[in-house]
Design a protein around this motif. Structure first.
Motif, mmCIF file in Angstrom:
data_model
loop_
_atom_site.group_PDB
_atom_site.id
_atom_site.type_symbol
_atom_site.label_atom_id
_atom_site.label_comp_id
_atom_site.label_asym_id
_atom_site.label_seq_id
_atom_site.Cartn_x
_atom_site.Cartn_y
_atom_site.Cartn_z
ATOM 1 N N VAL A 325 13.531 0.662 6.519
ATOM 2 C CA VAL A 325 12.488 1.388 5.779
ATOM 3 C C VAL A 325 13.050 1.866 4.441
ATOM 4 C CG1 VAL A 325 10.910 3.365 5.805
ATOM 5 C CG2 VAL A 325 11.388 2.130 7.942
ATOM 6 N N ARG A 326 14.301 2.381 4.474
ATOM 7 C CA ARG A 326 14.917 2.894 3.251
ATOM 8 C C ARG A 326 15.147 1.756 2.248
ATOM 9 N NH1 ARG A 326 19.036 3.202 0.712
ATOM 10 N NH2 ARG A 326 20.262 1.934 2.159
ATOM 11 N N ARG A 327 15.644 0.645 2.775
ATOM 12 C CA ARG A 327 16.007 -0.471 1.898
ATOM 13 C C ARG A 327 14.773 -1.178 1.313
ATOM 14 N NH1 ARG A 327 18.766 -3.490 5.474
ATOM 15 N NH2 ARG A 327 17.126 -5.044 5.687
ATOM 16 N N GLU A 328 13.801 -1.435 2.156
ATOM 17 C CA GLU A 328 12.659 -2.252 1.718
ATOM 18 C C GLU A 328 11.496 -1.416 1.176
ATOM 19 O OE1 GLU A 328 12.516 -5.483 1.677
ATOM 20 O OE2 GLU A 328 14.344 -5.948 2.798
ATOM 21 N N SER A 329 11.471 -0.143 1.475
ATOM 22 C CA SER A 329 10.377 0.817 1.255
ATOM 23 C C SER A 329 9.314 0.594 2.339
ATOM 24 C CB SER A 329 9.768 0.749 -0.158
ATOM 25 O OG SER A 329 8.449 0.283 -0.126
ATOM 26 N N ALA A 330 8.621 1.707 2.660
ATOM 27 C CA ALA A 330 7.670 1.655 3.781
ATOM 28 C C ALA A 330 6.550 0.661 3.506
ATOM 29 C CB ALA A 330 7.101 3.046 4.029
ATOM 30 N N VAL A 331 6.157 0.565 2.246
ATOM 31 C CA VAL A 331 5.101 -0.395 1.890
ATOM 32 C C VAL A 331 5.781 -1.714 1.532
ATOM 33 C CG1 VAL A 331 3.152 -0.872 0.358
ATOM 34 C CG2 VAL A 331 3.635 1.479 1.062
ATOM 35 N N SER A 332 5.977 -2.541 2.535
ATOM 36 C CA SER A 332 6.673 -3.814 2.322
ATOM 37 C C SER A 332 6.367 -4.744 3.486
ATOM 38 C CB SER A 332 8.189 -3.591 2.242
ATOM 39 O OG SER A 332 8.673 -3.149 3.498
ATOM 40 N N ALA A 333 6.581 -6.011 3.262
ATOM 41 C CA ALA A 333 6.318 -6.995 4.321
ATOM 42 C C ALA A 333 7.237 -6.802 5.529
ATOM 43 C CB ALA A 333 6.429 -8.407 3.759
ATOM 44 N N PRO A 334 8.563 -6.617 5.334
ATOM 45 C CA PRO A 334 9.432 -6.497 6.517
ATOM 46 C C PRO A 334 9.102 -5.284 7.386
ATOM 47 C CG PRO A 334 10.729 -6.931 4.551
ATOM 48 C CD PRO A 334 9.342 -6.663 4.088
ATOM 49 N N VAL A 335 8.786 -4.148 6.749
ATOM 50 C CA VAL A 335 8.475 -2.945 7.543
ATOM 51 C C VAL A 335 7.139 -3.122 8.269
ATOM 52 C CG1 VAL A 335 7.898 -0.483 7.390
ATOM 53 C CG2 VAL A 335 9.889 -1.379 6.170
ATOM 54 N N THR A 336 6.162 -3.708 7.609
ATOM 55 C CA THR A 336 4.855 -3.903 8.232
ATOM 56 C C THR A 336 4.980 -4.844 9.430
ATOM 57 O OG1 THR A 336 3.960 -3.672 6.005
ATOM 58 C CG2 THR A 336 2.422 -4.356 7.706
ATOM 59 N N ARG A 337 5.795 -5.874 9.237
ATOM 60 C CA ARG A 337 6.073 -6.809 10.330
ATOM 61 C C ARG A 337 6.707 -6.089 11.518
ATOM 62 N NH1 ARG A 337 8.041 -10.855 6.619
ATOM 63 N NH2 ARG A 337 10.149 -10.058 6.872
ATOM 64 N N ALA A 338 7.720 -5.286 11.201
ATOM 65 C CA ALA A 338 8.428 -4.560 12.266
ATOM 66 C C ALA A 338 7.471 -3.622 13.004
ATOM 67 C CB ALA A 338 9.595 -3.778 11.666
ATOM 68 N N LEU A 339 6.560 -2.995 12.255
ATOM 69 C CA LEU A 339 5.583 -2.085 12.871
ATOM 70 C C LEU A 339 4.653 -2.840 13.820
ATOM 71 C CD1 LEU A 339 4.593 0.126 9.792
ATOM 72 C CD2 LEU A 339 5.712 0.946 11.883
ATOM 73 N N ALA A 340 4.192 -4.010 13.379
ATOM 74 C CA ALA A 340 3.266 -4.798 14.213
ATOM 75 C C ALA A 340 3.960 -5.218 15.509
ATOM 76 C CB ALA A 340 2.782 -6.019 13.444
ATOM 77 N N GLU A 341 5.210 -5.660 15.377
ATOM 78 C CA GLU A 341 5.932 -6.130 16.568
ATOM 79 C C GLU A 341 6.242 -4.967 17.513
ATOM 80 O OE1 GLU A 341 8.879 -8.414 14.509
ATOM 81 O OE2 GLU A 341 7.746 -10.275 14.809
ATOM 82 N N ALA A 342 6.611 -3.822 16.912
ATOM 83 C CA ALA A 342 6.939 -2.655 17.742
ATOM 84 C C ALA A 342 5.694 -2.127 18.455
ATOM 85 C CB ALA A 342 7.553 -1.561 16.871
ATOM 86 N N ALA A 343 4.574 -2.082 17.735
ATOM 87 C CA ALA A 343 3.334 -1.575 18.341
ATOM 88 C C ALA A 343 2.961 -2.466 19.528
ATOM 89 C CB ALA A 343 2.208 -1.559 17.309
#
Ligand code: ATP
Ligand code: MG
Length: 418
Positions: A325-343
């Motif tokens: 989250v720190r590296r990519e920023s919360a508004v980013s493709a990798p974080v959004t992807r991680a959120l979808a997979e975690a949810a």
């Protein structure tokens, strides 16, 4: 047959009350092939109301009047109707007895001014109002058949359904040469209004008795089909033919018709295969969940929705790597992807759907300015992700983001490749 509406009430002209009675009637008479050709709104003024009735009575066949039937001195519609018709007022004794009986049944003292409710212009008829005290009154003014209805929306609607629509239906069915109408609203998402128009441009040539109408209900666009015919059956058959062609042209972009709503269509797509959903919402903060939860039975499909608004919530609630989250920023493709997979994983759901974005007006980065939204959908077929720019105001960015995410889900569940 010429149908008009006259609304009375100072409150409709000072901006404090919006007229909802007319649209209610208009929708129902249009379905009979009887469009309201004119609507006028006048203040609570005896002469002005009478004048309007006289003028309309000279040109219309049917006039529906809303409001001013109450017992108070500012309720002037019956007096105005008598004035316009040039007849005196009489008391309908049977109606008066009925009203008195209604008061006593409800334990309300009958004050003298309530006798005003039983006054009828000579030659007119009072019709019992099961929804309130003031009866509906039918009379002739000029060449028009005039119906006076109470302004209280609940009473107006009840009398519309029970008294007005059946009478008008009877009139149109027996009127020689009446053009019958059949209507369908096809609701679409993901196609701009101008494209919709372009897509349909040959339809009117092949279906000359069907008219098209376009209406934006952002983010939805609606296509209205009005079919005309010499009988209700003919109009219905013409509508069915044009509708089939319009639906074929729209394909998956049409999610429903008439009263069918978008969130219900999304749930229906998931329910076909018994799929379930877990949401991770950042900028929409629960809006997707709320849209779905408006539909009864949503709990069969919607497992959970995590509102992961601040950066730390993405880590605390869904275990997304803080460093990512720190590296990519919360508004980013990798974080959004991680959120979808975690949810998806946490809930054990068929689909995990995540949304992050800059709703504005503050925030945004050079790479992702305000209005940028990332959507990721994790499901049995793997991961789908999208980046959008919804360059509108905050409320619209959030609404468009929620719709786009839900539509992605709908198409994925239907097996449509966007
Ligand atoms: P009442 O017995 O309450 O006086 P009425 O027939 O005289 O009934 P009005 O006084 O005109 O009706 O309006 C009653 C209520 O209905 C008011 O709260 C008014 O704001 C509302 N109302 C009147 N006309 C409309 C309209 N066209 N659309 C929506 N609300 C309306
Ligand atoms: Mg009133």
């Amino acid at each position: 047959m010429r149908l008009e509406i006259l609304c009375t009430g100072n409150e409709l002209l000072d901006g404090s009350v919006v007229d909802t009675n007319s649209p209610y009637l208009m929708e129902r008479t249009l379905a009979l092939g009887l469009p309201v050709l004119r609507k006028e709104t006048v203040p609570d003024d005896l002469e002005v109301i009478a004048d309007a009735m006289r003028t309309i009575g000279a040109r219309a066949d049917v006039l529906i009047v809303s409001g001013g039937l109450g017992p108070t001195t500012d309720d002037l519609t019956v007096d105005a109707a008598a004035l316009a018709a040039g007849v005196p007022l009489e008391t309908d004794e049977a109606m008066l007895a009925h009203i008195k009986e209604r008061f006593s049944r409800r334990g309300v003292t009958f004050t003298a001014n309530n006798a005003r409710l039983a006054r009828v212009p000579k030659g007119g008829v009072a019709v019992t109002n099961p929804f309130g005290s003031a009866p509906m009154i039918a009379l002739k003014v000029g060449k028009a058949e005039v119906f006076l209805l109470p302004g209280v929306p609940r009473e107006f609607r009840g009398l519309c359904d029970q008294e007005i629509v059946p009478r008008l239906r009877e009139r149109v069915l027996t009127a020689a040469g009446h053009t019958h109408l059949a209507l369908r609203i096809l609701k679409t998402y993901g196609i701009p209004e101008s494209h919709l128009d372009e897509l349909m441009k040959e339809l009117p040539q092949r279906h000359p008795h069907v008219k098209l109408g376009f209406r934006t209900h952002a983010p939805e666009n609606h296509l209205k089909l009005f079919a005309e015919g010499p009988s209700p059956e003919d109009a219905g058959a013409r509508l069915a033919a044009a509708e089939a062609e319009a639906r074929a042209l729209l394909g998956h972009r049409c999610f429903g018709a008439d009263a069918e709503e978008f969130p219900a269509a999304v749930l229906a797509s998931l329910q076909k295969s018994g799929a379930t959903l877990a949401l991770a919402e950042s900028c929409t903060a629960g809006l997707c969940a709320s849209l779905l939860a408006d539909v009864s039975g949503a709990s069969r499909t919607l497992v959970s929705s995590a509102v992961v608004y601040q950066d730390q919530a993405k880590t605390q609630l869904l275990g997304v790597d803080a460093e990512l989250v720190r590296r990519e920023s919360a508004v980013s493709a990798p974080v959004t992807r991680a959120l979808a997979e975690a949810a998806r994983a946490k809930a054990g759901a068929t689909y995990g759907l995540a949304i992050t974005g800059w709703a504005g007006p503050g925030g945004g980065t050079e790479r992702d300015p305000v209005g940028t939204v990332y959507i990721a959908l994790a499901g049995p077929r793997g991961l789908v992700e999208q980046r959008h720019r919804f360059g509108f105001d905050r409320a619209r960015v959030r609404l468009f983001a929620a719709y786009q995410a839900l539509d992605l889900l709908r198409l994925e569940a239907e097996g449509v490749t966007p």
